[in-house]
Structures are given as structure tokens and as C-alpha cells.
Design an enzyme around this catalytic site. Sequence first.
Site, PDB file in Angstrom:
ATOM      1  N   TYR A  54       0.842  -1.200   0.000  1.00 51.32           N
ATOM      2  CA  TYR A  54       0.000   0.000   0.000  1.00 51.32           C
ATOM      3  C   TYR A  54       0.876   1.248   0.000  1.00 51.32           C
ATOM      4  O   TYR A  54       1.691   1.462   0.906  1.00 51.32           O
ATOM      5  CB  TYR A  54      -0.928   0.020   1.210  1.00 51.32           C
ATOM      6  CG  TYR A  54      -2.024  -1.022   1.188  1.00 51.32           C
ATOM      7  CD1 TYR A  54      -2.288  -1.777   0.048  1.00 51.32           C
ATOM      8  CD2 TYR A  54      -2.811  -1.241   2.313  1.00 51.32           C
ATOM      9  CE1 TYR A  54      -3.296  -2.720   0.027  1.00 51.32           C
ATOM     10  CE2 TYR A  54      -3.832  -2.191   2.299  1.00 51.32           C
ATOM     11  CZ  TYR A  54      -4.067  -2.928   1.159  1.00 51.32           C
ATOM     12  OH  TYR A  54      -5.070  -3.865   1.153  1.00 51.32           O
ATOM     13  N   HIS A  58      -1.929 -12.200   1.157  1.00 49.94           N
ATOM     14  CA  HIS A  58      -2.714 -11.224   0.418  1.00 49.94           C
ATOM     15  C   HIS A  58      -3.411 -11.813  -0.802  1.00 49.94           C
ATOM     16  O   HIS A  58      -4.530 -11.439  -1.142  1.00 49.94           O
ATOM     17  CB  HIS A  58      -1.800 -10.070  -0.015  1.00 49.94           C
ATOM     18  CG  HIS A  58      -2.519  -8.785  -0.246  1.00 49.94           C
ATOM     19  ND1 HIS A  58      -1.866  -7.576  -0.378  1.00 49.94           N
ATOM     20  CD2 HIS A  58      -3.843  -8.481  -0.365  1.00 49.94           C
ATOM     21  CE1 HIS A  58      -2.743  -6.612  -0.574  1.00 49.94           C
ATOM     22  NE2 HIS A  58      -3.949  -7.130  -0.568  1.00 49.94           N
ATOM     23  N   SER A  72     -14.408  -4.287   0.358  1.00 50.75           N
ATOM     24  CA  SER A  72     -15.320  -3.731  -0.642  1.00 50.75           C
ATOM     25  C   SER A  72     -16.782  -3.951  -0.282  1.00 50.75           C
ATOM     26  O   SER A  72     -17.587  -4.363  -1.120  1.00 50.75           O
ATOM     27  CB  SER A  72     -15.048  -4.318  -2.034  1.00 50.75           C
ATOM     28  OG  SER A  72     -15.667  -3.550  -3.038  1.00 50.75           O
ATOM     29  N   PRO A  73     -17.204  -3.645   0.948  1.00 46.66           N
ATOM     30  CA  PRO A  73     -18.612  -3.829   1.321  1.00 46.66           C
ATOM     31  C   PRO A  73     -19.549  -2.866   0.600  1.00 46.66           C
ATOM     32  O   PRO A  73     -20.758  -3.089   0.585  1.00 46.66           O
ATOM     33  CB  PRO A  73     -18.613  -3.577   2.831  1.00 46.66           C
ATOM     34  CG  PRO A  73     -17.453  -2.655   3.042  1.00 46.66           C
ATOM     35  CD  PRO A  73     -16.404  -3.119   2.074  1.00 46.66           C
ATOM     36  N   LEU A  74     -18.981  -1.811  -0.004  1.00 51.05           N
ATOM     37  CA  LEU A  74     -19.804  -0.858  -0.754  1.00 51.05           C
ATOM     38  C   LEU A  74     -19.654  -1.045  -2.253  1.00 51.05           C
ATOM     39  O   LEU A  74     -20.127  -0.214  -3.045  1.00 51.05           O
ATOM     40  CB  LEU A  74     -19.440   0.580  -0.374  1.00 51.05           C
ATOM     41  CG  LEU A  74     -19.584   0.932   1.112  1.00 51.05           C
ATOM     42  CD1 LEU A  74     -19.215   2.380   1.347  1.00 51.05           C
ATOM     43  CD2 LEU A  74     -20.999   0.651   1.588  1.00 51.05           C
ATOM     44  N   GLY A 129     -18.190   1.762  -4.321  1.00 47.81           N
ATOM     45  CA  GLY A 129     -19.017   2.955  -4.348  1.00 47.81           C
ATOM     46  C   GLY A 129     -20.352   2.789  -5.030  1.00 47.81           C
ATOM     47  O   GLY A 129     -21.208   3.680  -4.952  1.00 47.81           O
TER      48      GLY A 129
END
Length: 368
Positions: free
Chosen positions: A59, A128, A213-215, A218
Site C-alpha cells: 500500500y 494477500h 469492498s462492502p460498498l 461505491g
Amino acid sequence: MDLTSYRTLGRSGLIVSPLALGTMTFGAERWGAGAKGSRALFDTYVAAGGNFFDTADVYSAGRSEEMLGSFVADTGLRDRLVIATKSGFSRSQGTPLHGGNGAKNIRLGIEGSLKRLRTDYVDMYWMHVWDRTTPAEEVVQTLTDAVRSGKILHYGFSNTPGWYVAKIATLAAAHGLPVPIGLQYAYSLVDRGVEIDILPAAAEFGMGLVPWSPLAAGLLTGKYGREMLAHAGERGGLPDKASADDESESNGRLNGDNPFGGMLFTEHNFNVVDVVRQVATELEQPMAAVALAWAMQRPGVDTILVGASRAEQLSQNVASLQITMTTDQLARLDQISAPPSFNPYFIFTLPSQVMFGGQTVQPWKKPV
């Protein structure tokens, strides 16, 4: 519920908050947060009672770990926080030894992460990504050595086939070695694929799921409309609307380009968005909060990975823990987002009478 509604991750004694703060945005100046913004995110999360931070060696080319380590050292909170990091994606070009799941890379990854994080151990170490090369036996031995040396306390897997994780968990248990306690995969109302194999494996082997990535990059915030169907099927980065305000991991595993690309833009997914919007209107809550609340109550989910580039947006995510949906609202969300039936999994949904001569048989259920 709030960030102090602590729970254990999987079948372990590792105590975590219901929302983990993903720090992929830390140090990502172009699309994430700089030093000041990252510190505000750290302080906001800790002040609300959060204790679980998630980062990775790649990251912001290691800058995320460095910043997190600096914030923790500055506040003196190391013993009160849970720090997770990862290795697997390549840290540099020109050599295959700086990526993958082999013993050398895992060792190099851990040593580098410890230096950047300014700590002598990490609480949770994730593989990962599956490299499709390293034998499971080598991974078990390498991670066991890391646990026994005290450099990591627990380990788990991200973006790895269920059969591979099951093999490692079986090998470890059979030989009395440290077992994996967690799994980290994309999971949301528009992507429930983990329910097919990953979640059943987690339940069988005592591993808790930490969705990223629960959304859905976006999409579940309502920021995209059906005009985006023109981008359906495209790979690579999302249009300019995409930003770190929506996700952590999903806004680019390595460089800020969304891994889903236009594959998110389907009629089915927009139908899901429509129902999320309806429920959000009924509750007078943001759509993102509804999507997070749905994920939080799913069986097998221990904590959810959220990312942000602004402290205000993080506070909104934390507020989602207060939402209570009706049985009808949950049923509508479940129905519209139900994953398709794949072979051979549809066979497993047949009533038990088919197998047991017309009689109903209830299987033994493990105690909670």
C-alpha cells in the site's frame, strides 16, 4: 452497537472492533489521504473506540505501513491496538522473490513490515493473494515458524481458493500447528460469491470473515446511475467518479485503479442499488450505511473492512452500526441480491428427503 462492541476474530482470542479501518488510503496522495488526513482518520477511529487497523506491504509502496507505525508510536497505543498487514503482491519489479507465497518472500515481507510499522510483532498476518505456485505445506511451515518466533500472533488468507485454505487448515490442525483464524474477501450486496464455498469453509474451520469492498467500489452509495451501463464489461479503472471515499481495498489493490472496473455495471446490480435506495429512504439513512448494516449482520462476518479519505466519511461509516432493519427490509435486500445457482451447489439445496428415503434429517450443528 458501536466500535466498542468487541468480538473475537474466528476461533481465537484476538479481540477486534466490528469495523476495521483499512489504511490503503494512507499516503496515497492522488486519490487517498496525505499525512494530515491520514492522522485525522487514525484519531477519529481510535477516539470512537476502534482497535483494528489493516494495511499491507504494497500500500502506497510501504508508506501506509510507515504512517500507521508512526501514528501508533506517537500515541503509545500499541498494546491497545490490533495491527494486521499482508504480503503476496510484488513489492518490486525485476525479481520474482519479492512477491508470492514462498518462504523467502513471506519472511522478507514480515521483516520489512515490522520495520515500517515500528513494532516487533503484528497481531494478524494475511496472505494477500494466492500465487498459484507455492505448495500449501510450505505456507503452513513458514507461517508456523513466524508464529513461533513471535513475529506474528495469528494468520489468515485473502483472495485464495476455498480448497487451498481448507487444505492448509487441515494440515495445521492434523499436525498440531497454529491454524488460520480469518479470511478477507470481497463481499457485498452485489457480490455474494463467498457464500458458495468460502463462508462454509470458514464455518467448518473456525475462521471469521473480514469483508473488503462492502460498498462495491461505491456502487452501493448511489453515486453511479444506469448511464454507466455504457461501461459494462470494461476492465481497469472506473470513471473519474471513483474515489477513495467509497472503499479502501476496492479502490485499487496497488495503484488506485479499481480491480472491478466496469464489470460492476450490470442491470442486476442496479436493481440491487434500487432496493438499497428504497430501504435507505425508509430508514432516513445514507445508502452506504444500509449496505454496511446488511453486511454486518451476515452469518460468518466478524468485522468489516472500511476505508476512507476523510474523517467525516469514516464517522458516517461508524454510524451505520446503529442501524436496525426490519425483517421485511432485510428480506427484500436478501432476495434482490441472491447469488445465482451454480453447478454443483444447487444440488446441495435439495431437501434431505431426497437423500434419506423421504425422511427429514436435521444435521448436527456446532454450538455457537
